[in-house]
Design a protein around this motif. Sequence first.
Motif, mmCIF file in Angstrom:
data_model
loop_
_atom_site.group_PDB
_atom_site.id
_atom_site.type_symbol
_atom_site.label_atom_id
_atom_site.label_comp_id
_atom_site.label_asym_id
_atom_site.label_seq_id
_atom_site.Cartn_x
_atom_site.Cartn_y
_atom_site.Cartn_z
ATOM 1 N N LYS A 544 0.823 -1.213 0.000
ATOM 2 C CA LYS A 544 0.000 0.000 0.000
ATOM 3 C C LYS A 544 0.859 1.267 0.000
ATOM 4 O O LYS A 544 0.464 2.315 -0.495
ATOM 5 N N LEU A 545 2.064 1.139 0.569
ATOM 6 C CA LEU A 545 2.986 2.284 0.626
ATOM 7 C C LEU A 545 3.747 2.485 -0.684
ATOM 8 O O LEU A 545 4.613 3.341 -0.766
ATOM 9 N N GLY A 546 3.483 1.647 -1.673
ATOM 10 C CA GLY A 546 4.201 1.765 -2.938
ATOM 11 C C GLY A 546 5.289 0.719 -3.106
ATOM 12 O O GLY A 546 6.066 0.770 -4.058
ATOM 13 N N GLY A 547 5.347 -0.245 -2.209
ATOM 14 C CA GLY A 547 6.345 -1.315 -2.312
ATOM 15 C C GLY A 547 5.929 -2.330 -3.372
ATOM 16 O O GLY A 547 4.758 -2.696 -3.476
ATOM 17 N N VAL A 548 6.905 -2.759 -4.162
ATOM 18 C CA VAL A 548 6.632 -3.780 -5.180
ATOM 19 C C VAL A 548 7.353 -5.054 -4.745
ATOM 20 O O VAL A 548 8.585 -5.057 -4.600
ATOM 21 N N ALA A 679 15.180 -3.259 12.963
ATOM 22 C CA ALA A 679 13.971 -3.920 13.465
ATOM 23 C C ALA A 679 12.987 -2.817 13.835
ATOM 24 O O ALA A 679 13.342 -1.886 14.558
ATOM 25 N N VAL A 680 11.772 -2.917 13.308
ATOM 26 C CA VAL A 680 10.796 -1.835 13.477
ATOM 27 C C VAL A 680 9.476 -2.421 13.994
ATOM 28 O O VAL A 680 9.024 -3.451 13.478
ATOM 29 N N PRO A 681 8.849 -1.792 14.991
ATOM 30 C CA PRO A 681 7.574 -2.305 15.486
ATOM 31 C C PRO A 681 6.534 -2.381 14.360
ATOM 32 O O PRO A 681 6.448 -1.484 13.523
ATOM 33 N N ALA A 682 5.770 -3.460 14.352
ATOM 34 C CA ALA A 682 4.787 -3.669 13.283
ATOM 35 C C ALA A 682 3.451 -4.123 13.879
ATOM 36 O O ALA A 682 2.808 -5.032 13.373
ATOM 37 N N GLY A 683 3.069 -3.503 14.981
ATOM 38 C CA GLY A 683 1.781 -3.821 15.592
ATOM 39 C C GLY A 683 1.923 -4.795 16.756
ATOM 40 O O GLY A 683 3.032 -5.196 17.113
ATOM 41 N N SER A 726 3.448 4.969 8.625
ATOM 42 C CA SER A 726 2.139 4.499 8.155
ATOM 43 C C SER A 726 1.247 4.078 9.328
ATOM 44 O O SER A 726 0.024 4.058 9.207
ATOM 45 N N PHE A 727 1.853 3.778 10.474
ATOM 46 C CA PHE A 727 1.047 3.414 11.651
ATOM 47 C C PHE A 727 0.460 4.648 12.325
ATOM 48 O O PHE A 727 -0.460 4.545 13.109
ATOM 49 N N ARG A 728 1.057 5.812 12.034
ATOM 50 C CA ARG A 728 0.580 7.048 12.674
ATOM 51 C C ARG A 728 -0.424 7.771 11.796
ATOM 52 O O ARG A 728 -1.068 8.702 12.231
#
Length: 729
Positions: A544-548, A679-683, A726-728
């Motif tokens: 959704k963010l434009g990643g392919v 490493a990034v929080p993902a929910g 994108s989480f904010r």
Amino acid sequence: MSISKDAPSTLSIDAKPYAFTFPLEKTALLVIDMQRDFLLDKGFGYIQGGNLEAVQASVAPTKKLLEACRGAGLTIVHTREGHVPDLSDCPSSKLARQAAAPGNTQHNLIIGDKGELGRLLTRGEYGHDIVDELAPLPGEVVIDKPGKGSFWNTAIMHKLKARGITHILVSGVTTECCFATSIREANDRGFECCGIEEATSGYNDANFKQCSLDMIHWSQGLFGFVAGLQPILEALAPLSTVNSATDTPPQTPPAFDGDLTIPALQKAYKNGLSPITLVEALYSKIEAYKKVDPAVWIYLESKDNVLAAAKSLTVKYQDKKALPPLFGIPFSIKDSIDIAGLPTTTACPPLAHIPSTSAVVYDKVISEGALFIGKTNLDQLATGLTGCRSPYGIPHSVYHKDYISGGSSSGNAVSVGANLVTFSLATDTAGSGRVPPGFNGVVGYKPTRGTIPFRGVTPACLSLDCIALTTKTVSDARSLWQLLEGYDPLDEYSKPALGFERHVNSIGPQAGSFKFGIPPAEALSLCSFPARRMFNETVARLQKLGGVLMPIDWSPFKKAGELLYDGTFVSERLASLPDDFMDKNRSALHPVIVELMDAVVARQSTAVQAYRDLQAKVLYTRQAEQVFAYSAKGIDVLIVPTAPTHWKIEEVLADPIKKNSYLGEFTHCGNVLDLCAAAVPAGTYPVSELSENKDDAGELPFSVTFLSGSRLDAEMLEIAKRFEESFRA
Ligand code: TIU
């Protein structure tokens, strides 16, 4: 600098050949060579035969532009042209050409010669520095350049990319020379530049200024844009009021609102918050958290000492508009990193020593104004991914007392996750800087190794070790990285400061899209049910963010990961210890560490096996480079779950070695292949989804790791930051 949330995100100004549109967060002001040597009488410019009045006339407009850009929170970059004192970075053509001209009477002094402002164009001399009116503020970037262009033999490209910059407002002297050359260089590298007419001038404006500017925007924008000063000042003015700190602090100083992120604290300090207030609030939290988890700290600085440090910061830095970037920012540090005069234990009392000098990273953050709070717990010898291997107790996840904190940087992640500090200096040899942040809902950034000085850290596995940064946000990790990065000639593993830099995509569809890969289903099948579900959600979010999503060859990552513990590389952990260490200290070591080290010794690995593994590592590294190639086929980032599952403390204690190695499934390759990673929080997900017991209350954090090729940190962090934002949204 940061842009206020209330500000518009993009501005557009009248320009030639058409309106210049720029995203504020991605725009920098470049102020070129406003040095005494070029602007003052008897400097280098005077010897060039320059019209000094013309260049001096650009100082006042440039100051207006600089102040407007500062007020709007833009990134500011100054350059200075000049050479190291031995002139080894000065090509002979630059040194000799003009003076060698037949009939020359003008160039009697050349670069390096003593003039009235000091040695001409020589670093460290009075004339080399920027004029007082435009002096850089703390935190602004200053680039020393040996050439006319700003990009040759400098780190400017890297520093712009590290800040996510794609658009540049350009000012400075001289229009015909360094200004024009820099715009041309920036254009080749993908930046959108707009020169500001009144904020540049040259030594021969009558003949050159107009045509130099016209060449930039000719043919519908051959090199970029040109605009007047007024439109940019008008566009930026409203932002200045939104972002600026009040000149007179309020009668009652602001209270600490609990937000420990770097931009929030920077803003609060600008508005009059005292670091003493922050320390008071923080120590109440730290004391309270000791009851929740007594195993976070190995050494906690006394509140009185931290208050004294805060007080001396307020005395040293009185101008609230010129605070150093980490002014009053509280941090913790893994107890394998040296601080002069304090014991470094590495959670292994027999190894404890009291160093006389501090690690380079500690000195750096202190010099930028940060406040040291304490040294944190870790898995013994920085060996482990669980947080369950320390004589100083077992910290638990800030989310749940039954679940592990992860290791080896266990206390680092808990101290940030529990909001006791803003950031923590950790290490990463096999995932130690990623797994614990993943289990505590915070960010763990492992830079390309050799790019942040490692000197002053007790090695776990020297050729693979690196400093890792634990932070609340990707932006904070990125800001710290910008401060800590640097070549260290005394660290033999340090990488040269300048590497090849890829171009940026500043406009059009490419600016918003990126290519990513993921492990195959078979590798992901190791994950717990909630980890698989959350990973699928992550993939959808990235798209959704434009990643392919692109197909990739997973085998080099898998095989490289296996080399770390299944091959001979683990022997390097023994190589980091004295020969008789295990025999002498067996009874004083953590039993799991003894078991692990004994197993390594029992393997009796041979030199032949070690060489085969080294050759395999080179092969897999080359294969991984192809995955991240600078071509249409290469991906920008590889996305993996940070850990396949989240164990309970009791599960790890029952089966400590197997449960540990499981956790490194997606981290080990990062060290062997010298990748960068965050490493990034993902929910979060319900505990009951993992335990399959519907009575279990609470949530656990899910984390994904963004991996990219060696030295592609800037590219990787930019995508990780977009994911986080994108989480904010
Ligand atoms: N020589 C000359 O006109 N200019 C320079 O060498 N540097 C800059 O333009 N900054």
